[in-house]
Design an enzyme around this catalytic site. Structure first.
Site, short mmCIF file in Angstrom:
data_model
loop_
_atom_site.label_atom_id
_atom_site.label_comp_id
_atom_site.label_asym_id
_atom_site.label_seq_id
_atom_site.Cartn_x
_atom_site.Cartn_y
_atom_site.Cartn_z
N GLU A 1 -56.03 2.42 39.84
CA GLU A 1 -57.34 2.24 40.48
C GLU A 1 -57.47 2.88 41.86
OE1 GLU A 1 -60.05 0.64 39.11
OE2 GLU A 1 -58.87 0.63 37.27
N SER B 1 -70.33 -60.32 13.21
CA SER B 1 -69.59 -61.51 13.65
C SER B 1 -68.63 -61.26 14.80
CB SER B 1 -68.82 -62.11 12.46
OG SER B 1 -69.73 -62.60 11.49
#
Length: 824
Positions: free
Chosen positions: A97, A477
């Protein structure tokens, strides 16, 4: 000029005028340049922001043991500092780069001139010119500017680059760059890319692998080695970068040649996406939702950008056990309902593996696979799998009955059908079916409220709807223990006699007269409260609710975090709605002597720097940080200042009665665990839902099963036959034989008294015996309503209470147990 002699040649006068004009133009040009510079620079972002810059980091979730289990990320990034970056990787990126990076001041003149010339030549062509940007310019663009393609943006980039060079060292700039760049596969930064492509950190990369990563910033999709064209491009550019590394003096010619000789080999993308474990998908998603509510998605502590470290409460072993128990329960129920047909159909021929992968069948189990039927002949199916391999399923392994009951699933399956199968041995498979019915389970630690496991369905890929936290269902229940608790807090005892007989009540003008009935349709007359809870008697429950006052009942239910209901008797039988999470938490509160607590899914959250920003346990303990301890020093403990949601004595009385539900009542399925257990089954009208919630002194598990769109599950569906066995399986898998079996702790102030189990009367001269239904049991009472003792009667128990000086000292049975070493 007015002093110029008239005799001066005209050519000379003309030359002076030209020079003056050129000077004016130059001055004007310089003024324009200076003005342009200040104009461009005036609205540029402050490079000092880079000093405060924090790249978006994913948040990580760990288990209760510290093991990583999930990551929340939009950008996959793992930050790494410059000193931890290996030299070959830095050399590769610089060579690719910006080879003069350590020499220029942010702008490379040669690269800039080349970029200008290329831009000039391409004006009007529609082609994009080469960038010519240095690494510093790329940092300026990526972090402070947009990706706009224009001369103005390029000039701004150059100005910022020089400022960045004045503000930061080269090493700091390179650190920012190598942690920010996108390198494909949703990987941002070199560390994340190293794991994405090679499944290892950058410190373990060799030179050719580092050079490959350096090919990617230009255009990751162009250098994708997963396809032939991308591999060719990646190899060409990698070899060029290796050559540049040689020219820059980083590699010898021999090292360049050796690195170029090796092919690019990266981790398979499909394996990378499918390899991670799906353990705790529902749990992790519940944590994600909760964290978004707490911190948001973006920002300094956002879950996708803040880099949080979350220590969850998930116990991996218990999570595995819970997932297995839930899936097995759903499959057991579903197998009795017949074959519903193939889940999908795809076209055979070239490319069928890719089409099969697109179906994404949620098979749940690790040993189940999605298969397509390639051929059917001679009583066998030839199966194809997503990886292109094949298997066999014989007709005898496809005996699920069809819905009509006229044949088997094998008769209905045709080529092209997509079906779930299970591997039995070698290349042989048997047919399976994804259950329609849903369910959820929550496992919670009693003492803290920490959620140890959570399952929201068969497979999160089938449905992300979390039935453990989001499904509102009637508890049936399983609500009754809290009705009994309200009665205990209003003068009743576990030995109180209540009529199990028909009961009708006028509720209101809109609701009219309501007559209640037991599940069996029969009644048993006068019975103890304990017996009524153990046998889950509806008629006794509504009587108790009426006598205790429904206002008191619903107030207590709300205090326990179950739900907010109107004071109608139907809610005493579970007609309201709640979630598995809330109901399980309420049972954990019962086992913890009624202390108020909320479910905890994570203990600790730290920011990216390791600072604690949230602690679930925020109790104060001034002495806990002291360092000087001796063998005689008592370890300091933070005070438990949680308020009471219920009288601790009442909570223990309820738990003690619920032990009888396991020993003699509707949850005997858990009795074979052979350890102290408590709990309650639930079956609501229809039945459309079946429940069980309960557990040990340490751990409580809650489970429900039912269809997402409620419908009748069949008359045989009950909490005791479907839900309780699922919870039993969980405990069998989660608790090994070495797990300490602890009795339930008796709350302070409770009096343990021997009573006749059926009549509730106090017993003398007899002790609780063995068997599942002993005639005499220990019962828990509050001192104010402990059964009266006949002092004139002398029995073995009272003889044991005489003191050395023959003076009688009356002690309760609970005191006798504790002082004589008895264990309940």
């Amino acid at each position: 000029m007015e002093n110029e002699p008239e005799s001066a040649p005209k050519s000379r006068r003309w030359l002076k005028r030209v020079l003056i004009a050129l000077g004016g133009v130059t001055a004007l040009g310089l003024a324009v340049l200076v003005g342009g510079y200040f104009w461009l620079a005036s609205d540029l972002p402050d490079t000092a922001k880079l000093a405060e810059y924090e790249p978006p980091l994913p948040s990580h979730v760990r288990s209760i043991n510290g093991e990583p289990i999930s990551t929340f990320a939009r950008e996959r990034r793992i930050y790494i500092t410059y000193p931890d970056m290996p030299a070959p990787m830095i050399q590769a990126f610089i060579s690719a780069e910006d080879k003069t990076f350590f020499e220029h001041n942010g702008i490379d003149p040669t690269g800039f001139i080349n970029a200008v010339m290329d831009y000039t030549l391409k004006i009007g062509s529609g082609d994009r010119a080469v960038g010519g940007s240095t690494i510093t310019q790329q940092v300026a663009k990526n972090l402070l500017l947009s990706d706009e393609y224009s001369v103005t943006r390029k000039l701004k980039e150059m100005i910022l680059a020089t400022r960045i060079e004045d503000t930061f060292t080269k090493e700091e700039i390179l650190e920012l760059y190598l942690n920010q760049i996108f390198l494909g596969r949703n990987a941002y930064g070199v560390q994340a890319a190293s794991f994405a492509y090679f499944d290892k950190p950058v410190t373990e990369l060799n030179t050719r692998e580092a050079a490959f990563l350096a090919t990617l910033p230009k255009a990751p999709s162009n250098y994708n080695p997963s396809n032939a064209r991308g591999l060719e491009r990646a190899t060409t550019r990698r070899d060029w970068i290796l050559g540049q590394m040689g020219e820059n003096g980083f590699l010898t010619p021999a090292e360049v040649a050796e690195a170029r000789s090796e092919a690019i080999v990266v981790q398979n993308r499909r394996e990378q996406l499918t390899a991670p474990s799906r353990l705790g998908d529902y749990f992790v998603e519940a944590i994600r939702r909760d964290l978004i509510d707490r911190y948001g998605e973006e920002g300094p502590n956002g879950i996708y950008t803040g880099g949080l470290w979350v220590r969850s409460t998930m116990d991996p072993d218990m999570q595995i056990a819970a997932e297995m128990a839930v899936r097995d329960a759903l499959v057991r129920y579903d197998r009795g309902r017949g074959w519903r047909g193939a889940t999908d159909t795809i076209e055979l021929g070239d490319g069928w593996p890719e089409r099969l992968r697109g179906v994404n069948l949620p098979v749940g189990y690790d040993d189940w696979r999605a298969a397509v039927v390639l051929a059917k002949n001679a009583g066998r199916l030839t199966l194809g799998f997503a990886d292109g391999s094949e298997g066999v399923l014989v007709s005898g392994n496809a005996q699920l009955r069809d819905r009509g009951g006229a044949g088997t699933a094998y008769n209905e399956i045709t080529a092209g059908d997509v079906i779930p199968v299970k591997n039995t041995s070698g290349n042989d498979y048997t047919l399976r079916q994804i259950p329609e019915v849903g369910g959820g389970m929550v496992v919670q630690e009693v003492s803290t409220g920490r959620v140890l496991a959570m399952v929201g369905g068969f497979d999160a890929r089938k449905s992300s709807f979390n039935r453990a936290t989001q499904a509102k269902r009637q508890p049936g229940s399983t609500i009754k223990p809290f009705v009994y608790a309200a009665a205990l807090e209003n003068g009743f005892t576990p030995a109180s006699i209540v009529m199990d007989a028909p009961y009708c009540v006028y509720q209101s003008r809109s609701l009219g007269r309501k007559c209640f009935r037991n599940f069996s349709g029969r009644s048993a007359g006068a019975q103890t409260m304990r017996w009524g809870l153990e046998q889950s008697r509806n008629l006794m429950t509504v009587r108790l609710a009426s006598k205790a006052g429904m206002e008191n009942v619903v107030e207590l239910i709300e205090e326990m975090g179950i739900g907010s209901y109107d004071p109608y008797l139907s809610f005493a039988l579970g007609a309201g709605e709640t979630t598995v999470m809330d109901l399980t938490n309420a049972y954990a509160m019962l086992a913890n002597h009624g202390k108020r607590q909320a479910p905890i899914m994570y203990d600790l959250i730290q920011d990216r720097r390791g600072n604690a920003i949230y602690r679930a346990d925020d109790r104060e303990c001034a002495a806990c940080n002291q360092q000087a301890y001796t063998a005689d020093t008592r370890m300091p403990m933070p005070l438990d200042q949680r308020p009471q949601a219920m009288d601790p004595r009442t909570a223990y009385q309820v738990v003690h009665m619920l032990e009888g539900v396991v020993e003699r009542g509707t949850a005997v399925a858990l009795r074979r665990l052979e350890r102290p257990m408590f709990g309650k089954t639930g079956t609501n009208n229809g039945p459309t839902n079946v429940w069980f919630v309960g557990g040990t002194q340490d751990i409580v598990a809650g489970f429900y099963m039912g269809f997402d769109q409620p419908k009748n599950m069949g008359g045989y569906a009950q909490g005791g036959t479907l839900a309780a066995p699922a919870v039993r399986q969980f405990f069998e898998l989660a608790l090994d034989k070495d797990h300490v079996s602890q009795p339930f702790r008796i709350a302070p102030g409770v009096r343990m008294v021997r009573v006749d189990r059926r009549s509730g009367k106090r017993v003398y001269g007899a002790w609780p015996g063995g068997g599942s239904k002993p005639a005499v049991i220990w019962e828990a009472f509050k001192p104010e309503n402990e059964p009266r003792r006949v002092l004139a009667q002398v029995d073995n128990f009272e003889a044991a209470n005489r003191s050395a000086d023959s003076r009688r000292e009356v002690r309760s049975d609970s005191e006798f147990l504790q002082q004589e070493g008895g264990i309940y």
